[in-house]
Design a protein around this motif. Structure first.
Motif, PDB file in Angstrom:
ATOM      1  N   PRO A 181     -26.755  33.625 -22.921  1.00  0.00           N
ATOM      2  CA  PRO A 181     -27.396  34.628 -22.056  1.00  0.00           C
ATOM      3  C   PRO A 181     -27.952  35.815 -22.842  1.00  0.00           C
ATOM      4  CG  PRO A 181     -25.322  33.892 -21.087  1.00  0.00           C
ATOM      5  CD  PRO A 181     -25.364  33.356 -22.483  1.00  0.00           C
TER       6      PRO A 181
ATOM      7  N   ASP B  48     -34.999  39.869 -17.846  1.00  0.00           N
ATOM      8  CA  ASP B  48     -33.994  39.897 -18.913  1.00  0.00           C
ATOM      9  C   ASP B  48     -32.608  40.207 -18.367  1.00  0.00           C
ATOM     10  OD1 ASP B  48     -34.851  42.512 -18.313  1.00  0.00           O
ATOM     11  OD2 ASP B  48     -34.223  43.261 -20.269  1.00  0.00           O
TER      12      ASP B  48
ATOM     13  N   SER C 235     -29.631  39.946  -9.544  1.00  0.00           N
ATOM     14  CA  SER C 235     -28.841  39.043 -10.382  1.00  0.00           C
ATOM     15  C   SER C 235     -27.816  38.298  -9.549  1.00  0.00           C
ATOM     16  CB  SER C 235     -28.139  39.825 -11.499  1.00  0.00           C
ATOM     17  OG  SER C 235     -29.067  40.404 -12.389  1.00  0.00           O
TER      18      SER C 235
ATOM     19  N   ALA D  35     -36.626  33.352 -14.402  1.00  0.00           N
ATOM     20  CA  ALA D  35     -35.247  33.284 -14.888  1.00  0.00           C
ATOM     21  C   ALA D  35     -34.716  31.857 -14.813  1.00  0.00           C
ATOM     22  CB  ALA D  35     -34.363  34.229 -14.072  1.00  0.00           C
TER      23      ALA D  35
ATOM     24  N   HIS E  79     -26.507  35.822 -15.785  1.00  0.00           N
ATOM     25  CA  HIS E  79     -26.457  34.629 -14.929  1.00  0.00           C
ATOM     26  C   HIS E  79     -25.156  33.829 -15.018  1.00  0.00           C
ATOM     27  CE1 HIS E  79     -28.016  32.474 -18.543  1.00  0.00           C
ATOM     28  NE2 HIS E  79     -27.578  31.368 -17.980  1.00  0.00           N
TER      29      HIS E  79
ATOM     30  N   GLN F 153     -33.602  30.170 -18.384  1.00  0.00           N
ATOM     31  CA  GLN F 153     -32.185  30.482 -18.575  1.00  0.00           C
ATOM     32  C   GLN F 153     -31.521  29.715 -19.715  1.00  0.00           C
ATOM     33  OE1 GLN F 153     -29.597  29.051 -15.401  1.00  0.00           O
ATOM     34  NE2 GLN F 153     -31.251  27.783 -14.628  1.00  0.00           N
TER      35      GLN F 153
ATOM     36  N   ALA G 131     -31.973  36.654 -23.211  1.00  0.00           N
ATOM     37  CA  ALA G 131     -32.350  37.981 -22.719  1.00  0.00           C
ATOM     38  C   ALA G 131     -33.069  38.767 -23.814  1.00  0.00           C
ATOM     39  CB  ALA G 131     -31.110  38.745 -22.240  1.00  0.00           C
TER      40      ALA G 131
ATOM     41  N   LEU H 286     -31.188  37.111 -16.640  1.00  0.00           N
ATOM     42  CA  LEU H 286     -30.761  36.134 -17.646  1.00  0.00           C
ATOM     43  C   LEU H 286     -29.472  36.561 -18.334  1.00  0.00           C
ATOM     44  CD1 LEU H 286     -34.276  35.381 -19.129  1.00  0.00           C
ATOM     45  CD2 LEU H 286     -32.862  33.786 -17.835  1.00  0.00           C
TER      46      LEU H 286
ATOM     47  N   SER I 239     -32.056  23.736 -13.655  1.00  0.00           N
ATOM     48  CA  SER I 239     -33.015  24.840 -13.693  1.00  0.00           C
ATOM     49  C   SER I 239     -34.024  24.705 -12.549  1.00  0.00           C
ATOM     50  CB  SER I 239     -33.754  24.861 -15.035  1.00  0.00           C
ATOM     51  OG  SER I 239     -32.885  25.232 -16.082  1.00  0.00           O
TER      52      SER I 239
END
Length: 453
Positions: free
Chosen positions: A350, A368, A396, A311, A374, A315, A354, A371, A283
């Protein structure tokens, strides 16, 4: 014996947990962070012995629960507050609880708090507890993640009679100093009773290390990783509270402030080679790489970078098994060790995160969507929506490129000489649709920052 802890202030909650952890009997503690969660838990479980609810004006009116307890539940009630509550609308109901009603200050000391809780449990369970002043008191190891300097001597417990000092007062320590105990599944460190109340006060009043905007760059990496650790724990316990958002904001600030340092990506890679917690480490790295790629996009802005950092930090907050996440994410052979249900649960994260983010107005717009997307792939075989390279948004797509690059580094065990080969493989996959520009940005990151190529 069950205690329901309803606190909207993380620091006060931790202080009360510190005292509950050291009761001379084991109690099961349930945590909620809103009045609606509090009422729901009490409705579901009639066996709650003690409800400890804060009263922080409009943020969390713990007094509201008095009417509910008067009519629908037999729990004793402790209200912790800094206010005078005689004028509260629910005060009349509160007084009708008689001996079940108690008010304490937020800064109550350990001895008084424990006496009160034990007296309630004695009355309710007809069991005799004796308050004894122990030589050592236990402190959750996770509480030490928020600082890097000890307030008093710290010990580990060898057996019932033997404690060994591992940190002395005013020592600076690193995440690695704590990790070696975590690897041995040590959940508590110990301090002497004479330091206990002062430690509890400091726990409630001392800012997190990440909140220091003048933080020495030497401590930034530990502060960020430790805060990610704390954020994961807080979200799993209490959801995406205001305090979590505050910590995320400070983490974003520290990441962005240090991104401009010379060869910072090279330094980061070197530092993270020996780290072991995939959920936290990747992360942190994705936050750096997504921000770095963004700097080469024509729509780069502080607002966009903040969304990418949010994000990155959030995540995987719904996941707790770092080993499983690494195994499934990298499609390792050990995936066979996990059941279909476990893998499907992982693949649902995810959507879960989100949904959590979507319900919080404090999170920047579009986070959102990042996420939710991802784990999509340019081939259109990702999850949860199997989006093609034209259907995923470019923001994204940028995040996915950074995510994929970090995963490739894990596959190559952080062998920096393999970065050119990684980029070649990735360019073959990502030089299409909305991934093309972010992929060009990643190539530019290394040409200008690491000079690998």
């Amino acid at each position: 014996m069950k205690v329901l802890l309803a606190q909207s202030n993380q620091r006060i909650k931790d202080r009360l947990n510190l005292y509950l952890d050291n009761l001379p009997t084991v109690v099961e503690v349930f945590e909620v962070s809103s009045y609606s969660e509090l009422q729901q838990k009490l409705s579901e479980d009639p066996s709650i012995d003690v409800t400890i609810a804060c009263h922080l004006s409009s943020k969390f009116e713990g007094m509201k629960i008095a009417s509910f307890l008067l009519n629908d539940h037999k729990s004793d009630l402790i209200i912790n507050t800094v206010e005078s509550l005689e004028d509260a609308l629910e005060f009349k109901s509160f007084t009708k609880l008689d001996s079940r009603a108690n008010i304490i200050p937020n800064d109550i000391n350990c001895e008084n708090f424990q006496y009160l809780v034990l007296d309630i449990l004695k009355k309710r369970r007809n069991i005799d507890f004796k308050y004894t002043e122990e030589v050592y008191r236990k402190v959750r190891l996770s509480y030490f993640l928020r600082f890097n300097k000890v307030l008093c001597d710290v010990f580990i417990k060898i057996n019932e009679d033997k404690y060994i000092k591992v940190l002395k007062k005013d020592d600076f320590y690193s995440r690695d100093d704590l990790h070696k105990y975590r690897e041995k599944n040590i959940k508590f460190l110990y301090i002497q009773s004479e330091d206990y109340d002062e430690f509890g006060t400091s726990l409630a009043e001392t800012p997190f290390l990440i909140e220091d905007k003048n933080l020495d760059p030497e401590y930034v990496d530990d502060a960020v990783i430790n805060t990610l650790d704390i954020v994961h724990e807080m979200v799993l316990e209490s959801g995406l509270t205001d305090e979590v958002i505050n910590l995320v904001d400070y983490t974003v600030y520290q990441i962005e402030s240090n991104l401009e340092n010379d060869r910072v990506l090279d330094r980061l890679l070197s530092l993270l080679k020996n780290r072991k917690d995939y959920l936290l480490d990747h992360s942190y790295m994705i936050a750096y790489f997504s921000n770095a790629i963004c700097s080469f996009m024509e729509w780069d802005s502080e607002e966009i970078r903040k969304k990418l950092s949010y994000a990155s930090i959030l995540q995987d907050v719904c996941l707790s098994d770092a080993k499983m996440a690494l195994t499934i994410n990298l499609q390792k052979a050990e995936m066979a060790d996990y059941t279909r249900d476990q893998i499907e649960h992982y693949k649902s994260h995810p959507q879960q995160v989100a949904n959590i983010v979507r319900e919080n107005d404090s999170i920047p717009i579009n986070v959102d969507e990042i996420l939710l997307s991802h784990h999509e792939n340019p081939e259109g075989n990702g999850f949860p929506r199997a989006l093609s390279h034209h259907r995923v948004t470019q923001l994204s797509a940028l995040f996915i490129v950074a995510h994929s690059f970090v995963d490739e580094l894990y596959r190559e065990e952080f062998d920096l000489t393999q970065i050119p080969n990684i980029l070649i493989r990735m360019e073959d996959r990502f030089a299409k649709g909305n991934y093309r520009k972010p992929m060009e940005g990643l190539l530019n990151v290394f040409q200008s920052s690491l000079e690998i190529l």
